[in-house]
Enzyme design. Structure first.
Site, PDB file in Angstrom:
ATOM      1  CG  ASP A 486      -2.042   0.951   1.225  1.00 11.64           C
ATOM      2  OD1 ASP A 486      -2.266   1.589   0.172  1.00 11.64           O
ATOM      3  OD2 ASP A 486      -2.707   1.085   2.262  1.00 11.64           O
ATOM      4  CD  GLU A 489      -0.489   5.389  -3.892  1.00 13.73           C
ATOM      5  OE1 GLU A 489      -1.182   4.369  -4.041  1.00 13.73           O
ATOM      6  OE2 GLU A 489      -0.005   5.720  -2.795  1.00 13.73           O
ATOM      7  CG  ASP A1372     -27.948 -32.198 -74.577  1.00 14.38           C
ATOM      8  OD1 ASP A1372     -28.424 -32.347 -73.440  1.00 14.38           O
ATOM      9  OD2 ASP A1372     -28.036 -31.144 -75.227  1.00 14.38           O
ATOM     10  CD  GLU A1375     -32.368 -35.126 -70.026  1.00 13.96           C
ATOM     11  OE1 GLU A1375     -31.237 -34.720 -69.719  1.00 13.96           O
ATOM     12  OE2 GLU A1375     -32.840 -35.035 -71.185  1.00 13.96           O
ATOM     13  CG  ASP A1479     -29.683 -26.660 -71.438  1.00 12.77           C
ATOM     14  OD1 ASP A1479     -28.480 -26.910 -71.594  1.00 12.77           O
ATOM     15  OD2 ASP A1479     -30.589 -27.224 -72.079  1.00 12.77           O
TER      16      ASP A1479
END
Length: 1808
Positions: A486, A489, A1372, A1375, A1479
């Protein structure tokens, strides 16, 4: 010119300051006598600035217009006295006369003062500026006298730093020449200005140094030590003095005990912050003004600034504590509650206090005695009357597990002891340890508590030795456990000293900062007093710091290996490395309880987390209410001590009475504190290791919420505990801010409903607000009255789940007392995490065994909605199921308690609570349901639920017979006939058989079928193990059968996670609807295709996807070209698995958030295959091992490719080829779409427009190019017989699809692209009319038939030999697509339920039936086995059946590997072909969709994938097309393709700039083709992915699970494209390893976080992962030439200096080169500065050999003098090399050695 004001002060003439009303520090007793003027020729040049931007030119008092102008400053008075009336002109400052950069991290400059009047005299003309870029986040710059050394802080920690940047700097320093200034920019994009000193002039005089800087925001925190009544600074002209001082913290703006010229600035809601630290210990002041800006004014030393840049406020604390020293870890006991007071009066009174608080059963660890224990307040003595038994007091405390701490002040009395000499004083005299008068010899005398005193000089080594010795001696006399220092300072009760202070410039400087009393030596020593470090003027504020360093040495000497601790009143940055701090001598009032919170928050910023205020106040009497509220909040101070002063009433809790509210609430909250001590202790560990705060501002966690920026009446412990105290009298409703998170009431576990809101929180007299943040896991321990006893108790965890039901946390544990346990590794560190109801307790470090055999006894989980069905605890070897007595779930609070556990500390565990999942499966998926329809199906109707109509719990099938064998399980199941049939048009099959086969240790199959009637099964061969895995110990799974409803559960053994669970209602098996559902182990599901969805991870919020191959351009949730009923799922344990449903009928999959998945298919059987991973990459490897490894494409097919539908003639193609060559854009493949054909008919050539195409193809191929043509499956049927061989021979061979013979023997005719002969097509007509009038009848080959494959191969070979050469084939429309629906005339023969089945999946145009745009479902096809099947069953296999015959034909025709690209695919198509994503459209969103699509096809086993770059449909836009070119350069299949009647979009169509940027990015692709080709080989051989989601490499990092805007090439190249218009910055994730910027070779310096990456239009961000080696070649115009170049290597070293990689190389186009061993496979590795190659396979022909070229090694941190290459049988060769220190790249060139890499080599880099 020096301006002096002479002021009478009493009877003494002294140099002082004139009164100015604005000035806070006033000298009111003076009279101005005169002034010396300035140069009248200098006219101030005044800036045009706002009031808030004025920099005060008259910081001293007494400004007037005349005096302001004499300083050549600007005078503009206002009606505001706090705004400077006199402010700096542009005349002041310095000019930079030279600048140099010794290296990339240093800048030096010379500065000369500009011609302007002086403010305070003794200005220094020439200055040196020095800047160091110390780390990537830390900049230091220092300004000092160029010719004379000045005082600099001798900091213990900072001096030892030797950091250098490890990555790119996060800041940029800019110097401005005149007036000199600097700007510090954050290197974000755009850059952000952080610290701008051009805001005001630099002033540098001997005793006045000033620097101002403008800041980016008003969010300023820090500076100290003061009382700041708010945490965030008020920027309205506040001036704060900094100079250590013994003063009361009573709310003024005066200077207090510590010296902290440091602040943090939060920039904005991004959280980005920076810190500013001035390393200067002289008296100073800091002004904060509204600009916002700060001005530092200090009266000595140098300007030594550190700028610390962080991504968050916490990161700035991390940087600051790296600089000044990480905080110490306090001993565990010091986290307990502590009691103290000044003047107990006697030891007996101390014991009374101890006993009454023990009797109150109060948790309480530490007792103090203040200076009253001493003999006449002399240190190192004790009062032998009132404290006679003090030597035994520590033992008294220890007997009950408590500790004792004594106070020491620095000042030493000059008087004698009562009974003899004061030996400590005498030894000090002898060692000459005192601060002296200016003569350096005479001890300076002052007065403190004991009277006249001397003051130790702790900067003197002799003093340190004396101090250590005195403390050691005293400890032997009076045992104690720690030291409280303490009055350091340093405090002196008289001004300066007993002799007074001399009149000189140190004691009376020309400028005195705004310190208390406006006098430098007030209540301290004279400024000209001498220390070893220098004048007290310079080192005053270091007194406490030096005392701490000395006391730490004493502590180590006294306590040895025990940690002990020090805590201090005075402090300086760096003290936290050794000491804690308390906030000083506060008062017992409601202001001081409030102001303690900003104080604690600030000291956490300052690196001192062991902080607290005197609980209940030091001065004055504390009321019971105040003490009650203060004990509540003080229970959550890190340093929790109740302390008060002499002459005031006792305020220890028990003093208020054993049954008082103070005691009961103190006991309650201290018990909570002690419960949470393991969490608090862990926070201190994280502070020590990572620099994190312990007490944390709310803003640090919620910086994006501006409401948190000013919160200072609440605080957090770490990230997860929010503390809301009551800070006002008579209050029970507290205004509290609840940040944006889930929060739980700590005491009840109940989740509060408020978030991101200010609320009135009800806190009655006995309550404080404690809330746990969701997402945290806090380690706890059963409390006791001391930590000695609580550490013996079992531990536990409190889990608070967040919004994602996740949480994480840590535990640090050691013996709590030994020193240096972290550095010595003697500790346990746990990482806890919760995800998906699994708690993982992982020991990250295990270096300590607790002697008490601690166990985790209880786990509390907040936020568990439903009681768990099962709780499993696993230690990795055994799994324990908790019994009901151990599981307690409170449904009202939603808190789960797992009790009576015995989980040993130091072991890994997982705790899995399986919630009782109630899953409602949709009973009316067709839609249009109502209650009547629902209940007619025997289902439950609940209109407010989702779904509204769902199956009853027992709906489905019931197990009737089960037989288990070593290889699997066979089960017979019967439909539960209590429920009605669902669909009258689809006959239920009441008895089924289930065959479960343990295929291998990591794969299994379950097949559900009709045992009595054969049904269609997919005719695709899978490569399954020859024999099942019969050894149960080798299987990573176990299978359970649920009897009613029937279901299969697959459980991963390692984690006990159920990863498939079909024991849910709704299982259906009828003729045309098969439905099965499963509960998923997590929300993370990937796969199922081919459909477009906006994220890679599936959205499980009731999303439904139809799967049915169709000529359908990509669109949200639309079924497109292929069918892939495969998904990969992640699990809570971060393992992965994959599931294939081998079924080719139309189907859909439905997700719901349970999480759950439902399959519905309209035919066949249920044939499931599961692979167990456990990593995502292993899932794909195992899956492709089953369906077939991907084909190895030809090397040239990895080059860039161009195509369009709509080339008018061959001249267009020739011109394009010419322009691409001229632009030098790498380009390997040119296509022709159906334009090249005569009337779009396969195997023909348009002799009008494309007559010269064959010759052009030959020319291009001769120049290294390749050509690919399109082929559709449909064959025109209206040609004159004999004129079209393809159709004629097809008829002869009977290869076309027909009707079943019972209906017709005719072909099932469709229409596609071919036109009728002799017609002129009118394109102005609508599409359907054109099809009707102009399109020819078309027949569809049945590719299942072997005769069709032969016919197809013959047509291809004839075209190649007689019409035109080609290198690959593009198939192509398979499908199959038709322009009419079903057949010409649209009249499908046979069963109408095939076209419109009883259940129709959610397909595009489902109302038109399955025949829409394809064949009739009753069309007949014939398998290779001769089995006749309906197109209804095999429609989705048409593209698959088309692919292998095409691939076989390509190989047999060309004799080379080539490549096939197919539009329609099914599992195993990748064995023969790649795929493009169809596409697509020229829209920005399609860039992201392409990444998602590629990643999906990667897991489908088709790595050769890409999208049409720049889009197929619609006109492309320049920026979009450029960004797409950049992205597309990293598609494995990289092709720019668009449609007819649209503008060109090839790279040369946009102009030279676009062409150049396309060339640049394609050059990168071509550079890396050896790496890409090697990845393709690894896919072909091992099944690895090529385009790889980040989660495949970093699956343990859950952030990667959601990432789909970035992807990897293999493991090592991270691609972060720009996907949005107008962006110049992209935010990308940098996984938690080191990464290098591909473009620069520099390390990124960021790991495990998102990063803003600069992305100018010409750049795509690419990063190379450390630890990998990438082969490369110099790019050329095509791969024919690039393959001839030497092989280079990019070596990206990891943190250990290690890297590895490989190269596959063959001739690039040979058939079966891998199978026949005609290739080279070599691996490269770097270890210990040596690059080594090892050849695994060496079958490469000589013509294809590669020579080694340039090697670039990244991450080399130092320069080497020699690089040596060694090859067996050859002399060592010294290679030419270079080193770039800025990017840390070593480069060497082996080209001169002509070394071909099929021979192994080593290359080593060494120093001389």
């Amino acid at each position: 010119m020096l301006v002096k004001w002479f002021i009478f002060k009493g009877d003494k003439l002294s140099l002082g300051k004139l009164v100015w009303v604005r000035r806070v520090c006033l000298v009111s007793d003076g009279l101005v006598l005169g002034v010396q003027g300035s140069d009248p020729d200098i006219i101030p040049e005044c800036p045009n600035i706002s009031e808030g931007e004025r920099v005060d030119c008259f910081p001293d008092a007494g400004a007037s217009q005349q005096k302001c102008l004499e300083r050549a400053c600007c005078w503009r008075p206002l009606n505001e006295t706090n705004v400077p009336w006199c402010f700096f002109s542009k005349n002041h400052g310095y000019s930079m006369v030279s600048e140099s950069k010794p290296d990339s991290t240093h800048i030096e400059a010379k500065l000369t003062r500009m011609d302007a009047p002086s403010l305070f005299g003794a200005d220094i003309k020439e200055l040196t500026f020095y800047a160091e870029m110390q780390t990537e986040n830390r900049l230091r710059f220092k300004i000092t006298d160029a010719n004379q050394a000045r005082f600099e802080v001798p900091h213990e920690h900072v001096q030892s730093l030797s950091d250098t940047p490890n990555g790119p700097l996060k800041y940029r320093l800019e110097l401005i020449q005149k007036p000199f200034g600097l700007k510090v920019w954050r290197t974000t994009s755009p850059e952000k200005l952080l610290f701008d000193t051009t805001f005001g002039p630099l002033v540098f005089a001997d005793q006045y140094l000033q620097l101002s800087a403008k800041l980016p925001s008003h969010n300023i925190y820090g500076l100290g030590e003061h009382v700041h009544q708010t945490f965030r600074h008020d920027t309205n002209w506040k001036t704060w003095p900094i100079f250590t001082r013994d003063a009361f913290p009573n709310g003024g703006t005066h200077n207090l005990y510590g010296h902290y010229p440091y602040f943090t600035c939060l920039e904005d809601t991004s959280g980005q912050s920076f810190g500013v630290f001035l390393m200067n210990s002289n008296a100073m002041e800091v002004t904060i003004q509204p600009a916002p800006a700060v001005t530092f004014r200090t009266i000595g030393g140098v300007l030594d600034f550190y700028i610390l840049v962080g991504e968050t406020p916490e990161a700035v604390v991390d940087e600051f504590t790296k600089l000044i020293g990480r905080p110490f870890i306090p001993p565990y006991w010091s986290l307990g509650f502590q009691l103290s007071r000044w003047d107990y009066g006697s030891l007996e009174e101390v014991k009374k206090v101890v006993e009454r608080n023990r009797q109150a059963d109060l948790p309480y660890d530490v007792q103090y005695t203040d200076i009253d224990y001493m003999e006449n307040k002399k240190i190192f003595t004790y009062d032998m009357d009132k404290f006679a038994a003090l030597p035994q007091f520590a033992d008294y405390m220890h007997d009950k597990g408590q500790k004792y701490i004594v106070i020491l002040d620095p000042a030493v009395s000059t008087g004698q002891r009562i009974n003899g000499p004061y030996e400590s004083l005498e030894r000090g005299h002898a060692a000459k340890v005192w601060v002296t008068e200016p003569d350096g010899v005479t001890p300076l005398l002052g007065e403190v508590w004991p009277g006249e005193t001397v003051f130790p000089d702790y900067t003197n080594q002799a003093c340190i030795d004396w101090w250590v010795d005195e403390i050691s001696r005293f400890h032997k006399e009076v045992k104690h456990d720690a030291l409280w220092i303490d009055m350091n300072e340093v405090a002196n009760f008289i001004k300066g000293g007993i002799k007074g202070c001399a009149d000189n410039k140190l004691n009376y400087p020309p400028f005195t900062p705004c310190i208390l009393d406006d006098l430098m030596y007030s209540k301290t020593l004279c400024m000209d007093a001498k220390h070893k470090w220098g004048d007290h003027y310079d080192v005053h504020s270091l007194y406490g710091y030096s005392m701490v360093l000395a006391t730490d040495k004493a502590s180590k000497a006294v306590f040895g290996t025990s940690r002990s601790m020090v805590f201090t009143r005075s402090s300086f940055p760096g003290v936290g490395k050794y000491s804690g701090h308390w906030l000083g001598d506060n008062g017992a009032n409601w202001n001081d309880i409030k102001w303690a919170i900003p104080g604690m928050l600030e000291f956490n910023l300052f690196g001192i987390p062991y902080i607290g205020a005197d609980i209940c106040g030091f001065f004055d009497n504390s009321t019971e209410e105040l003490c009650t509220r203060w004990m509540q909040v003080g229970a959550f101070y890190p340093f929790s001590r109740n302390h008060n002063a002499q002459g005031y009433a006792d305020q220890d809790p028990a003093a208020y009475g054993i049954d008082s509210l103070v005691v009961t609430t103190s006991r309650h909250y201290l018990n909570i504190r002690y419960t949470l001590l393991p969490y608090l202790y862990t926070l201190f560990y994280k502070a020590h290791v990572n620099g994190e705060t312990v007490v944390r501002p709310v803003m640090h966690e919620f910086y994006s919420d501006i409401e948190t920026w000013a919160v200072h009446k609440q605080f957090m412990w770490g990230a997860h505990l929010l503390i809301t105290p009551v800070l006002d009298p008579g209050v029970e409703l507290v205004e509290a801010y609840i940040p944006d998170a889930i929060w739980y009431n700590f005491e009840t576990g109940v989740k509060i409903t408020d978030r991101k809101a200010t609320i009135n929180m009800h806190l009655p007299a006995n309550k404080i607000g404690l809330h746990l943040r969701g997402g945290g896991i806090l380690p706890v321990q059963r409390p006791n009255v001391t930590t000695t006893y609580s550490r013996l108790h079992p531990m536990g965890l409190i889990v608070a789940l967040d919004d994602n039901k996740a949480a994480s946390g840590e535990l640090f544990w050691d013996d709590g007392d030994s020193r240096d346990t972290v550095s010595s590794g003697v500790y346990i560190h746990y990482q806890f995490s919760v995800a998906n109801d699994v708690l993982s307790m992982q020991v990250a470090h295990n270096g300590y065994t607790d002697p008490n055999n601690l166990k985790f006894e209880k786990i509390t989980v907040m936020g568990v909605n439903t009681a768990p069905a099962l709780v499993l605890v696993s230690d990795g070897n055994t799994v324990i199921t908790l019994n009901e007595s151990q599981i307690n779930h409170n449904s009202s609070t939603q808190v789960l308690h797992l009790e009576n556990l015995e989980l040993e500390l130091g072991k890994d565990y997982t705790v899995n609570w399986e919630s009782k999942i109630s899953v409602n499966i949709d009973c009316y998926p067709e839609g249009d349901e109502d209650q009547a329809k629902c209940e007619a199906r025997g289902c439950l109707w609940e209109p407010l639920s989702n779904p509204q109509c769902y199956y009853a719990e027992n709906h489905g099938y019931i197990t009737s017979n089960k037989v288990e064998t070593a290889s699997g399980i066979t089960v017979e199941i019967d439909r539960n006939t209590e429920f009605p049939s669902q669909r009258s048009r689809s006959r239920d099959i009441n008895k089924l058989q289930v065959d479960i086969t343990y295929l291998s240790g990591r794969s299994l199959r379950w097949k559900i079928f009709d045992p009595n009637n054969a049904r269609y099964e997919v005719p695709i061969h899978l490569d399954l193990p020859a024999t099942p895995e019969t050894d149960e110990t080798k299987r990573e799974y176990r299978v359970q059968i649920n009897n009613q409803p029937f279901g299969i559960q697959v459980i991963r053994k390692e984690s006990n996670e159920i990863i498939w669970d079909s024991a849910v209602p709704g299982f259906t098996f009828s003729d045309q609807l098969l439905q099965i559902s499963t509960i998923l182990p997590s929300d993370y599901v990937y796969g199922f295709g081919e459909t477009e969805h906006p994220t890679y991870k599936h959205d499980l919020n009731y999303q439904k996807y139809g799967l049915f191959a169709k000529d359908q351009p990509p669109g949200y949730k639309l079924n497109s070209y292929g069918v892939h009923p495969f998904y990969m799922g992640l699990e809570k344990s971060k393992s992965a698995h994959g599931v294939l449903l081998l079924n080719s009928n139309a189907m859909d999959v439905t997700f719901q958030p349970t999480p759950a998945l439902t399959y519905r298919t309209i035919g066949g059987i249920l044939d499931f295959y599961m692979v167990m991973g456990p990593t995502p990459e292993e899932v794909v490897q195992q899956y492709t091992e089953m369906i077939g490894r991907p084909v190895l494409p030809a090397y040239w097919s990895l080059g860039f490719q161009l195509c369009r539908y709509g080339y008018a003639n061959d001249t267009e193609i020739a011109d394009l080829y010419r322009d691409m060559k001229a632009a030098q854009i790498p380009y390997d493949v040119q296509y022709a779409d159906i334009d090249y054909m005569e009337r779009q008919m396969d195997f023909t050539l348009d002799q009008v427009n494309f007559k010269e195409l064959p010759a052009l193809v030959d020319q291009m191929r001769a120049e290294g190019m390749r050509f690919i043509f399109i082929l559709d499956p449909a064959i025109a049927g209206n040609e004159t017989k004999g004129s079209y061989p393809a159709f004629d021979t097809g008829i002869e061979k009977d290869i076309f699809i027909k009707w079943p013979s019972e209906f017709s023997s005719d072909i099932v005719w469709g229409k596609v692209w071919p036109d009728y002969p002799n017609v002129t097509v009118n394109n102005s007509l609508d599409w359907d009319t054109q099809v009707e009038l102009f399109r020819a009848f078309a027949a569809f080959p049945d590719f299942f038939k072997s005769s069709t494959a032969e016919w197809w191969g013959e047509q291809i070979k004839d075209f190649y030999n007689n019409i035109m050469k080609f290198d690959g084939l593009w198939i192509d429309m398979n499908e199959p697509a038709s322009f009419v629906h079903g057949t010409v005339g649209e009249n499908c023969l046979g069963n109408k339920d095939l076209e419109n089945p009883p259940y129709m999946p959610p397909l595009e145009s489902k109302l038109r039936g399955l025949k829409h745009k394809t064949l009739c479902m009753n069309s007949e096809q014939i398998l290779a086995s001769g089995t006749r099947v309906k197109h209804y069953d095999v429609h989705n296999l048409y593209g698959w059946s088309h692919t292998k015959p095409t691939y076989d034909a390509l190989l047999s025709t060309t004799g080379k590997r080539g490549v096939v690209v197919s539009r329609s695919t099914y599992p195993s198509s990748g064995r023969w072909a790649g795929h493009w994503l169809g596409d697509n459209y020229s829209t920005w969103d399609q860039l992201l969709m392409s990444i998602i699509g590629m990643m999906e096809f990667s897991i489908f086993g088709i790595p050769y994938t890409g999208a049409d770059i720049c889009g197929f449909f619609n006109a492309a836009e320049n920026e979009m097309c450029l960004r797409w070119m950049q992205l597309g350069a990293f598609y494995p299949f990289s092709r720019n393709h668009n449609t007819i009647n649209m503008p060109r979009q090839d790279p040369v169509a946009w102009g030279p700039e676009f062409a150049a940027m396309s060339r640049d990015v394609l050059n990168i692709r071509y550079t890396l083709l050896p790496y890409l080709y090697t990845l393709m080989y690894e896919a072909h051989v091992h099944g690895n992915t090529v385009v790889r989601p980040l989660l495949h490499e970093f699956v343990t990092d859950e952030k990667t699970w959601d990432i789909d805007r970035q992807f990897l090439w293999g493991p090592a190249l991270l691609i972060t494209p720009a996907l949005d218009p107008g962006v110049t910055v992209v935010r990308g994730y940098v996984p938690n390893v080191r990464w290098y910027d591909y473009h620069t070779g520099k390390a990124v310096g960021v790991q495990g976080q998102f990063l803003d990456m600069d992305t100018p239009l010409k750049k795509i961000n690419l990063h190379v992962r450390a630890g990998h080696i990438l082969p490369w070649q110099k790019p050329e115009n095509n791969t024919h030439y690039s393959r001839l170049n030497p092989l280079g290597l990019i070596v990206a070293l990891n943190d250990e200096g290690v890297a590895h990689g490989s190269l596959f190389w063959d001739d690039g186009e040979g058939i079966d080169t891998v199978q026949n061993g005609r290739y080279l496979l070599t691996t490269f590795s770097v270890f210990d500065r040596t690059l080594t190659s090892e050849v695994s396979v060496n079958g490469l022909a000589e013509a294809n050999r590669l020579t080694l070229g340039v090697v670039r090694v990244w991450g080399v941190t130092e320069e080497f003098s020699q690089v040596t290459m060694k090859v067996a049988g050859k002399p060592d060769a010294i290679l030419e090399h270079s080193y770039n220190p800025e990017i840390q790249e070593l480069q060497f060139n082996a080209t001169s050695q002509s070394h071909t890499i099929e021979t192994s080599f080593t290359i080593t880099w060494t120093k001389a």
